[in-house]
Design an enzyme around this catalytic site. Structure first.
Site, PDB file in Angstrom:
ATOM      1  N   PRO A 234       0.768  -1.086  -0.099  1.00 42.29           N
ATOM      2  CA  PRO A 234      -0.079  -0.105   0.016  1.00 42.29           C
ATOM      3  C   PRO A 234       1.013   1.490   0.123  1.00 42.29           C
ATOM      4  O   PRO A 234       2.199   1.175   1.112  1.00 42.29           O
ATOM      5  CB  PRO A 234      -0.658  -0.120   1.313  1.00 42.29           C
ATOM      6  CG  PRO A 234       0.297  -1.050   2.423  1.00 42.29           C
ATOM      7  CD  PRO A 234       0.812  -1.242   1.697  1.00 42.29           C
TER       8      PRO A 234
ATOM      9  N   ASP B  84      -2.213   3.043   2.458  1.00 43.27           N
ATOM     10  CA  ASP B  84      -1.279   3.181   4.068  1.00 43.27           C
ATOM     11  C   ASP B  84      -1.429   4.266   4.353  1.00 43.27           C
ATOM     12  O   ASP B  84      -1.552   5.067   3.782  1.00 43.27           O
ATOM     13  CB  ASP B  84       0.202   2.598   3.704  1.00 43.27           C
ATOM     14  CG  ASP B  84       0.914   2.490   5.219  1.00 43.27           C
ATOM     15  OD1 ASP B  84       0.393   2.374   6.560  1.00 43.27           O
ATOM     16  OD2 ASP B  84       2.521   2.198   4.726  1.00 43.27           O
TER      17      ASP B  84
ATOM     18  N   TRP C  45       4.405   0.464   9.893  1.00 40.37           N
ATOM     19  CA  TRP C  45       4.936  -1.147   9.522  1.00 40.37           C
ATOM     20  C   TRP C  45       4.239  -2.669   9.371  1.00 40.37           C
ATOM     21  O   TRP C  45       4.611  -3.645   8.574  1.00 40.37           O
ATOM     22  CB  TRP C  45       6.390  -0.927   9.538  1.00 40.37           C
ATOM     23  CG  TRP C  45       7.144  -0.386   8.638  1.00 40.37           C
ATOM     24  CD1 TRP C  45       7.545   1.033   9.100  1.00 40.37           C
ATOM     25  CD2 TRP C  45       6.765   0.061   7.806  1.00 40.37           C
ATOM     26  NE1 TRP C  45       8.251   1.812   8.049  1.00 40.37           N
ATOM     27  CE2 TRP C  45       7.889   1.507   6.722  1.00 40.37           C
ATOM     28  CE3 TRP C  45       6.910  -0.715   6.345  1.00 40.37           C
ATOM     29  CZ2 TRP C  45       8.302   1.734   5.525  1.00 40.37           C
ATOM     30  CZ3 TRP C  45       7.262  -0.067   4.812  1.00 40.37           C
ATOM     31  CH2 TRP C  45       7.388   0.978   4.106  1.00 40.37           C
TER      32      TRP C  45
ATOM     33  N   GLN D 144      12.212  -1.038   0.513  1.00 41.31           N
ATOM     34  CA  GLN D 144      11.468  -1.597   1.823  1.00 41.31           C
ATOM     35  C   GLN D 144      11.819  -3.360   1.770  1.00 41.31           C
ATOM     36  O   GLN D 144      10.950  -4.128   2.851  1.00 41.31           O
ATOM     37  CB  GLN D 144       9.758  -1.843   0.279  1.00 41.31           C
ATOM     38  CG  GLN D 144       9.743  -1.078  -0.490  1.00 41.31           C
ATOM     39  CD  GLN D 144       8.166  -0.201   1.415  1.00 41.31           C
ATOM     40  OE1 GLN D 144       7.976  -1.098   1.813  1.00 41.31           O
ATOM     41  NE2 GLN D 144       8.468   1.389   1.371  1.00 41.31           N
TER      42      GLN D 144
ATOM     43  N   LYS E 273      19.398  12.061  -6.818  1.00 39.96           N
ATOM     44  CA  LYS E 273      17.967  11.674  -6.554  1.00 39.96           C
ATOM     45  C   LYS E 273      17.377  12.521  -6.392  1.00 39.96           C
ATOM     46  O   LYS E 273      16.788  13.961  -7.567  1.00 39.96           O
ATOM     47  CB  LYS E 273      18.479  12.201  -4.672  1.00 39.96           C
ATOM     48  CG  LYS E 273      17.641  11.012  -3.755  1.00 39.96           C
ATOM     49  CD  LYS E 273      18.192  11.025  -2.754  1.00 39.96           C
ATOM     50  CE  LYS E 273      17.916   9.856  -1.626  1.00 39.96           C
ATOM     51  NZ  LYS E 273      18.289  10.158  -0.520  1.00 39.96           N
TER      52      LYS E 273
ATOM     53  N   LYS F  12      12.027  17.666  -5.403  1.00 40.95           N
ATOM     54  CA  LYS F  12      11.261  18.638  -5.542  1.00 40.95           C
ATOM     55  C   LYS F  12      12.022  20.386  -5.344  1.00 40.95           C
ATOM     56  O   LYS F  12      11.275  21.010  -6.591  1.00 40.95           O
ATOM     57  CB  LYS F  12      10.192  18.747  -4.897  1.00 40.95           C
ATOM     58  CG  LYS F  12       9.320  17.387  -5.412  1.00 40.95           C
ATOM     59  CD  LYS F  12       7.892  17.332  -3.952  1.00 40.95           C
ATOM     60  CE  LYS F  12       6.899  16.614  -3.954  1.00 40.95           C
ATOM     61  NZ  LYS F  12       6.592  16.243  -2.566  1.00 40.95           N
TER      62      LYS F  12
END
Length: 1272
Positions: A47, A86, A668, A706, A769, A772
């Site tokens: 999720p 999530d 988590w 993850q 990376k 923004k």
RNA sequence: GGGCUCGUAGCUCAGUUGGUUAGAGCGCAUCCCUGAUAAGGAUGAAGUCAUAGGUUCGAAUCCUAUCGGGCCCA
């Protein structure tokens, strides 16, 4: 008739139409219905949180998550895809705080938890629409309507069920943990968050004196046993004899000194504020320490021997080493810490005494073992018998290093993870855990508490550093002070707040007990890439520590544990219903009233803070026994505690109540519970069965971060709840899990997932990376609008293995689109144009087979249909290539390897476009027999005539290939696949597609995604032909290079080429294809030459792979002898004739066979020749008049074609050609009239000045020519 | 600081169990072709295979160390 393609084809626009088509016909749902009875392929959706905009990284994940389920569906599996969201966690809270302009937990409380939590529910769905749009636009088929949501009641109750099961199996317990603590926010931060916030800062670096207690007891002992001799070197065992305080047996050097001399431990720290809570000093038991005399100040210090000089130099003091010892000799030595607050603490004699701060309670309790002593003199009983001091003595620690500091480390267990572990180790020696208190003078908000010296109380600890240093200097404790630059973490969400390490009481899950099970489970998981299994993930499992489950926050699954306010005893609750059934339930009205006041309040919130906290019930534990003081704190009590007057007594008149502990859990854990919680297992009706059918899962995929997040969570929770060991543990909840694990159809391992693709991260245009702030990447929508979803998907699948990090570059995406999709589109469009011109009918009477193309396919009604084996070589070749590709792609996808599969598809499209179509073009152009250029529409009753058979073979072949290809690429580029399928198979564009069910049957589904994945037909694969064609393409390529070097245009026909091959056997492979080679190279004859010494040099090259093992050290010499052969051509002949060759190497002769060497060719200078891997191709440069004339004719045709294009004439438009020019040129034109009229679709040629209109004046060789065309 | 992972052409990446001549695509340059045109083809330039040692007859490949990037954890 195929729907004509638009003049300007736009991938994004066509994708929009496909989306509408899918929606209109509910294709996703139908693809599931179709496979309802098929074997399940279980997919779990990890999720995402929708409180931020989706970015390119999410597109990658979703693309991969789409590819394999689509593929498996086409392979006949039922692949349900339930979406999930999530919704819990700190990031959500922080987001809401930002909106509200608040910061700390106090401010949240002030704002109101009720409203705060409501805002959280709104925040997590803020970008749901954007997420859904992205998901849809990308073509990620997943059931969003029935998504699981982690804050929904049924989900929360499932999680509760799991936690209750663990609690009852004693796998859920309370303990302390030192965390990176954001004091202003009142919360711990996850490692990831901490990692984000590191900054270089300047901090104090201070060297502090810890004066030694000249212990009479110890000194006298030392006199009895001066310097005990050989001792075991193992840290802990060494020093203390059973029953003795550690270290007492040994003598430390300073004990030989005059007791009036000042002796100190010299310690170093960068956090002066932690000195207030000093508890121990640590040394490495095996390091050397020196007792030095500081002549400058006439005092004595202990420091690590290796650091004596560097420190003396740093402080510019003169040091003299008096004597040295091992760290273990110092164990047990007592010292006076810089602050007296704990050291000098004495338990009150008064009957009722109110502690100034709850932080003092541990010390207060610890002193119970020695109630009359000051803390510094207090001792507590050891397990081994005897007693030892509760603090302020030297202890052993392996982590002490010589990198920085003095080799003696100040220990404040409340503010350091290793410090805290050391405290735990020390505690192990004592009978009672709480004999050693956790000293902590700091409130959770980061201010000094009431136990700290008065001048620091209530102030932010870091602000006190300066004053503390001044005080220590004034009191003569400070030895040296400087500053140091180092990396220190700050709160990434509130950049001015430094984090501190801080011990918090926390709930843990005993995962470490299941380490072996985890590893066994991991063993069976198919990881891509493979190294994750034993590397990152395996390591993590092997080093497993208990899961710190609880969070002191507001927005999360509430920990379902209620505790007795009197006894501190606890029990876990498995569902809301179970809670309401408790005796004497109270507090449900809080929710009911809130709901009444705001009917829009989501029903799910009733299982959340603050409503759930209001619910209390009668304690079942009220047995009248005395409460344990330490248990009281477990309920999160921050209230003042009184000696011998437990808080519970206040409510003694009532029955004691059960109250919920205040914590929520790590989000988590929520996500890791999804295998069962997504179904509301086991509470929701039917969920037990639903879950059993969908566990374990076949395939998951997320990004590498993850590993310790979702991948671990899934594995840990499933193993804890459903493994064999879980059953053996036994519990009342066991009946749930036996249903799952005893199911004979399920293998017990691996669980809960069998295959896991670990994705790399998506980087910005610059390879860094995505950020923004610097905006170094294009938004997904931009790519969707400009290039399309297929382009993005294809880029992700084909550019590199999914686990390497990929740059999200617009140009790279465009390139990969051009290489595959555009090229494929060109072929598709080519077919579309000419099939319509010639009226090719793929067979409307019988439906087109959904199965792969093969001799049995139901295509016999197609125009001029003939089975593949009866078609021409090139048709058989491309069909064979198609089936080899199908085989390869299926095998790759079965191994979950998209990259090789995509690469192979790319190669196939290249072969189709640049060889098959190019080689076959004139078959499509050739006019139909008797048609005089007017194409017969299929409804005019045209009957195929034998003369046209080759043409129809070409159409059938290309149609079959493209149709199969549309299915083959469907999982990769679902949009374009659909566009092709609709056009080729359904005979129209998607927007015009027949309605649902109309004209559809099992053999002709309305969507490519309802088809079966193509199967490769071994009978159509011809490996020999494949090898031959490969060779032909190499020879042609070499030949073209030869033409180029002779500066002879391909338009100019040549008399012949000669091919000299390195190996004779190649010739037999090429013989059958000389016509093709001749055409490609535009030559009249192809000849093979074997003995061509005049064209080529021969080289005999050593084949070290064979020579190496055969000759060992001699191999390089044999090699260089071969390279220096005087007459390689002769040697080659010998080798070919005799099969062996004698060679003199130094003073010996060796015999080489054919296998020992490689024979290579190299074109000699002076020939229009070129060499490739297979040999040398020589073109004859001689131009006969006839050849020259042909060249002129081709040149003329070239110009006419240019004119046609310039005039934008339809491909099949007929023209009249007007030519004027020199007479000799016109004679040539007359001789080639037939060819010219046919190639240029000219009705006739007029040798006259054209009647007006544009005239093209060109120079063809030396002839000035004027050309005009006029449409007929 | 530790673990994992990566470092090969301007860019993106291949390179199987070690084999001496390291490949592809894109980009670039030159040329060709064009009745697929958002095309297509040929040729060319461009590499100390991160660095330094080692093992070996032979290393991009195996080992060790160092440097740099990424991720995870301290």
């Amino acid at each position: 008739m195929f729907e004509p393609l638009p003049a300007k084809f736009s991938f994004p626009e066509s994708e929009q139409r496909v989306l509408e088509f899918w929606k209109k016909h509910d294709v996703f749902a139908r693809s599931l219905d179709l496979r309802r009875d098929g074997p399940r392929f279980v997919f779990y959706e990890g999720p995402p949180t929708a409180n931020g905009m989706p970015h390119p990284g999410h597109c990658l994940t979703r693309a991969i998550k789409d590819l394999f389920p689509r593929y498996k569906t086409m392979r006949g599996h039922l692949v349900e895809r339930k979406a999930g969201w999530d919704t819990h966690g700190l990031p959500v809270e922080v987001e809401v705080c930002k909106e509200l302009g608040i910061h700390s937990k106090e401010e949240i409380e002030e704002f109101g938890v009720e409203e705060f939590v409501k805002r959280c529910t709104e925040s997590v769905f803020r970008y749901t629409r954007e997420w859904e749009e992205m998901t849809d636009r990308l073509g990620f088929w997943i059931n969003l309507d029935e998504a699981y949501v982690t804050f929904h009641q049924s989900y929360v109750e499932s999680v509760w069920w799991g936690l209750k099961t663990l609690f009852e199996r004693d796998l859920l317990y309370q303990g302390h943990k030192v965390v990176w603590w954001w004091a202003q926010g009142g919360t711990a931060l996850s490692a990831g968050e901490v990692g984000e916030g590191y900054r270089t800062v300047e901090d104090p670096s201070v060297y502090i004196r810890f004066p030694l207690v000249r212990d009479a007891e110890r000194a006298s002992r030392a006199n009895e046993e001066p310097r005990a001799s050989a001792r075991p070197v193992q840290g802990n065992e060494s020093a203390a004899a059973p029953g003795e305080p550690r270290g007492l047996k040994s003598a430390a050097p300073h004990e030989q000194l005059d007791p009036s001399k000042p002796v100190s431990l010299l310690v170093w720290t960068t956090t002066p504020w932690t000195l207030v809570s000093n508890h121990f000093a640590a040394v490495h038991p095996l390091l050397d320490y020196a007792l030095v005399h500081d002549k400058t100040g006439d005092e004595y210090f202990y420091i690590a021997t290796d650091l004596v000089e560097p420190i003396a130099e740093k402080v510019k003091h003169e040091f003299e080493v008096v004597s040295t010892c091992r760290g273990e000799d110092l164990l047990g030595v007592r010292y006076v810490p810089p602050f007296d607050v704990y050291y000098g603490y004495r338990r009150s004699r008064s009957r009722v005494y109110v502690l100034p701060t709850p932080n003092l309670e541990p010390l207060y309790l610890a002193l119970g073992f020695d109630p009359d002593a000051r803390a510094c003199d207090a001792k507590a009983p050891l397990k081994s018998s005897g007693r030892d001091y509760i603090g302020w003595r030297v202890v052993p620690a392996e982590f002490v290093t010589l990198d920085t500091g003095t080799g003696i480390v100040h220990q404040a267990p409340a503010y350091g993870e290793v410090d805290f572990e050391l405290l735990q180790e020390e505690r192990e020696r004592f009978i009672e855990d709480h004999a050693l208190p956790l000293l902590n003078a700091v409130n959770p908000d980061g201010t000094f508490d009431a136990s700290a010296p008065a001048q620091y109380r209530g102030r932010w600890v870091k602000d006190c550093d300066k004053e503390i240093m001044r005080e220590l200097r004034d009191r003569g404790i400070m030895f040296h002070q400087e500053s140091v630059k180092h990396e220190y973490p700050f709160c990434p969400r509130s950049e001015d707040d430094p984090l501190i390490q801080y011990a918090r009481k926390s709930w843990f899950v005993r995962t470490s007990k299941f380490k072996e099970e985890f590893l066994k489970n991991n063993d069976g998981i198919y990881w891509l890439p493979e190294h994750i299994k034993e590397g990152r993930f395996g390591d993590f499992l092997r080093n497993n520590v208990d899961w710190a489950l609880s969070r002191e926050r507001y927005w999360g699954t509430p920990l379902p544990i209620w505790g007795c306010e009197k006894t501190g005893k606890m029990e876990a609750i498995g569902s809301y219903k179970e809670l309401l059934a408790k005796p004497g339930i109270q507090g449900t009205a809080v929710w009911e009233e809130a709901k009444k006041a705001d009917p829009d309040l989501p029903e799910h919130l009733k299982v959340h803070k603050p409503y759930i906290d209001a619910i209390t019930y009668d304690s079942p534990f009220d047995t009248g026994e005395e409460p344990r003081a330490s248990a009281r704190a477990d309920l999160g009590s921050e209230t003042v505690t009184a000696d011998e007057e437990p808080r519970g007594l206040k409510s003694a008149a009532h029955r004691p109540r059960m109250r919920r502990v205040p914590e929520v859990i790590d989000c988590w854990w929520d996500a890791g519970s999804m295998p069962f919680a997504q179904w509301g297992f086991p509470h929701v009706e039917g969920s037990v069965e639903t879950f059993a059918q969908r566990f374990p899962c076949d395939f998951i995929s997320e990004a590498i971060d993850q590993t310790r997040g979702w991948f671990y969570g899934l594995l840990a929770i499933s193993t804890l709840l459903f493994s064999t060991k879980a059953e053996q543990d036994g519990s009342q909840s066991r009946s749930w899990s036996t249903d799952i694990t005893h199911s004979p159809t399920k293998s017990r391992y691996p669980m809960p997932y069998k295959t896991c693709i670990v994705l790399g991260h998506v980087m910005g245009e610059d390879g860094l990376k995505m950020s923004k702030r610097t905006k170094n990447f294009k938004e997904p929508d931009y790519i969707f609008d400009h290039l399309g979803a297929d382009a993005m998907r294809w880029y992700f699948f084909s550019a590199q293995t999914p686990w390497t990090s990929v740059r999200f570059q617009e140009n790279a995406i465009r390139d990969s689109q051009r290489e595959f999709l555009v090229r494929l589109y060109n072929v598709f469009s080519f077919f579309n144009i000419y099939a319509n011109i010639d009226g090719f009918d793929p067979g409307t009477e019988g439906p087109v087979s959904t199965q792969s193309v093969g001799p049995v396919s139901n295509r016999s009604t197609a125009t001029g249909y003939k089975p593949v084996p009866q078609r021409s070589q090139i048709d058989r070749w491309i069909t064979s290539e198609l089936h080899r590709t199908i085989k390869f792609v299926r095998e790759a996808l079965d191994r979950f390897e998209n990259y090789p599969a995509a690469g192979r598809l790319n190669e196939f499209v290249d072969a189709l476009s640049n060889w098959y179509v190019r080689r076959s073009r004139d078959r499509f152009w050739r006019p139909l027999e008797g048609s005089v250029g007017v194409p017969p529409a299929s409804d005019t009753g045209y009957k195929p005539v034998p003369q046209d058979q080759d043409k129809w073979d070409a159409y059938n072949t290309l149609h079959e290939v493209l149709m199969t290809l549309s299915k083959l690429i469907a999982p990769f580029t679902p949009f374009f696949a659909e566009t092709m399928y609709q056009n080729l198979v359904r005979g129209q564009g998607v927007e015009g597609a027949r309605g649902q069910g109309e004209g559809e049957d099992s053999l002709c589904p309305i969507s490519v995604h309802l088809c079966d994945y193509p199967e490769s037909d071994e009978a159509l694969i011809d490996e020999t032909l494949a090898r031959e064609m490969d060779l032909v393409r190499q020879v042609v390529s070499t030949g073209r290079a030869a033409r180029t070097s002779a500066k002879l245009k391909v338009r100019q026909p040549l008399a012949r080429v000669e091919i000299i091959l390195a190996w004779k056997e190649y010739e037999s492979r090429l013989q059958a294809h000389t016509g093709l080679i001749a055409e490609e190279l535009n030559v009249k004859n192809v000849e093979f030459t074997h003995e061509a010494d005049h064209y080529v040099h021969y080289q005999i090259k050593p084949n070290f792979k064979v020579l190496g093992p055969k000759f060992g050290k001699l191999a390089p010499k044999v090699g260089s002898a071969l390279n220096k052969l005087d007459d390689p051509a002769a040697a080659r002949k010998t080798l070919l004739a005799d099969g062996e060759l004698a060679l003199t190497v130094g003073d010996q002769t060796v015999t080489l066979t054919k296998d020992d060497v490689d024979i290579r060719l190299e074109a000699k200078e002076g020939w229009s020749a070129s060499q490739g891997r297979v040999g040398v191709v020589v073109v004859s440069t001689e131009l006969t008049p006839k050849l020259r004339e042909e060249g002129l004719m081709r040149e003329l045709i070239h110009h006419v074609q240019g004119l046609r294009k310039q005039r934008d004439l339809a491909y099949e438009a007929r023209v009249t050609l007007y030519v004027t020019g020199p007479g000799d040129f016109l004679d040539i034109v007359r001789r080639f009239t037939d060819t010219i009229t046919s190639e240029c679709l000219a009705e006739r040629i007029e040798f006259a000045a054209p009647p007006g209109g544009d005239v093209l004046a060109v120079k063809i060789e030396r002839h000035e020519v004027k050309l005009t065309i006029q449409p007929v």
